[in-house]
Design a protein around this motif. Structure first.
Motif, PDB file in Angstrom:
ATOM      1  N   ASP A 135       0.837  -1.193   0.000  1.00  0.00           N
ATOM      2  CA  ASP A 135       0.000   0.000   0.000  1.00  0.00           C
ATOM      3  C   ASP A 135       0.879   1.254   0.000  1.00  0.00           C
ATOM      4  O   ASP A 135       1.729   1.407   0.879  1.00  0.00           O
ATOM      5  N   PRO A 136       0.674   2.168  -0.962  1.00  0.00           N
ATOM      6  CA  PRO A 136       1.506   3.376  -1.040  1.00  0.00           C
ATOM      7  C   PRO A 136       1.453   4.244   0.219  1.00  0.00           C
ATOM      8  O   PRO A 136       2.381   4.988   0.485  1.00  0.00           O
ATOM      9  N   GLN A 192       6.758   2.299   1.582  1.00  0.00           N
ATOM     10  CA  GLN A 192       7.923   1.408   1.541  1.00  0.00           C
ATOM     11  C   GLN A 192       8.822   1.836   0.387  1.00  0.00           C
ATOM     12  O   GLN A 192       8.379   1.859  -0.761  1.00  0.00           O
ATOM     13  N   PRO A 193      10.081   2.183   0.649  1.00  0.00           N
ATOM     14  CA  PRO A 193      10.951   2.549  -0.475  1.00  0.00           C
ATOM     15  C   PRO A 193      11.247   1.342  -1.361  1.00  0.00           C
ATOM     16  O   PRO A 193      11.514   0.247  -0.868  1.00  0.00           O
ATOM     17  N   LYS A 194      11.150   1.560  -2.653  1.00  0.00           N
ATOM     18  CA  LYS A 194      11.453   0.518  -3.638  1.00  0.00           C
ATOM     19  C   LYS A 194      12.632   1.016  -4.465  1.00  0.00           C
ATOM     20  O   LYS A 194      12.586   2.110  -5.019  1.00  0.00           O
ATOM     21  N   ILE A 247      11.824   5.015  -5.102  1.00  0.00           N
ATOM     22  CA  ILE A 247      10.508   5.658  -5.061  1.00  0.00           C
ATOM     23  C   ILE A 247       9.690   5.056  -3.922  1.00  0.00           C
ATOM     24  O   ILE A 247       9.988   3.956  -3.459  1.00  0.00           O
ATOM     25  N   VAL A 248       8.665   5.788  -3.484  1.00  0.00           N
ATOM     26  CA  VAL A 248       7.783   5.268  -2.432  1.00  0.00           C
ATOM     27  C   VAL A 248       6.360   5.080  -2.934  1.00  0.00           C
ATOM     28  O   VAL A 248       5.488   4.669  -2.177  1.00  0.00           O
ATOM     29  N   GLU A 249       6.132   5.375  -4.207  1.00  0.00           N
ATOM     30  CA  GLU A 249       4.824   5.131  -4.806  1.00  0.00           C
ATOM     31  C   GLU A 249       4.889   3.797  -5.536  1.00  0.00           C
ATOM     32  O   GLU A 249       5.928   3.154  -5.567  1.00  0.00           O
TER      33      GLU A 249
END
Length: 179
Positions: A63-64, A68-70, A134-136
């Motif tokens: 869930d954005p 969670q950093p990706k 990114i976190v989205e």
């Protein structure tokens, strides 16, 4: 249970496929029964996919709102300029609205497994690697972001989600990790 899986290129992030002919899915990799993907990774992207049998954990991971950093390594067409990287860091405007700021930097060519099929090499067009965090998790977000700054993505590998990474995992391999 939480599983780190290195999803190969061309494999769907699901266990079934109803298309004709069927495409490769997670079902072919001997994953434990009862797990499912916590998030998605496009068929033409490679790398870390987390799987779990815990619904609330899957929600927290994907869930954005939980941010969670990706971490992605993107092989891009062209040479990243400081201006292009600054635009990624500031956030870019996509067709579905502006992105949140990203961490973006040029990186040396990483040591990775060969991709099948290989990325097409062109003598007259330079390519380079960038790391984006990114976190989205919008549809094809990294590819759309790099294209928006004039650096189309040729190969995309997710190397981390939060504290979890793919170090030591070859494509198609998996291991159980701590939550």
């Amino acid at each position: 249970m939480l599983i780190a899986f290195n999803k190969p290129y061309g494999v769907l992030s699901q266990f079934t496929d109803r298309s004709v002919p069927p495409r490769p899915t997670l079902a072919g990799f001997g994953l434990p029964a009862g797990v499912y993907a916590a998030g998605r990774l496009d068929a033409d992207s490679e790398g870390l996919l987390l799987l779990t049998d815990d619904g609330p954990l899957a929600h927290r991971l994907s869930d954005p709102r939980h941010k969670q950093p990706k971490t992605y390594w993107a092989q891009v067409e062209g040479t990243p300029t400081e201006d292009a990287l600054a635009r990624l860091r500031d956030g870019v405007v996509l067709s579905d609205g502006p992105t949140l700021p990203a961490q973006a930097r040029a990186i040396p060519d990483p040591v990775l497994w060969p991709r099948d099929p290989p990325v097409r090499f062109r003598k007259t067009v330079p390519d380079a690697w960038i790391e984006l965090v990114i976190v989205e998790g919008r549809n094809r977000q990294v590819r759309r972001m790099t294209a928006a700054v004039g650096l189309p993505t040729l190969r995309l590998v997710r190397v981390g989600i939060g504290p979890h990474g793919i170090e030591g995992l070859q494509p198609g391999a998996w291991r159980e990790v701590s939550r």
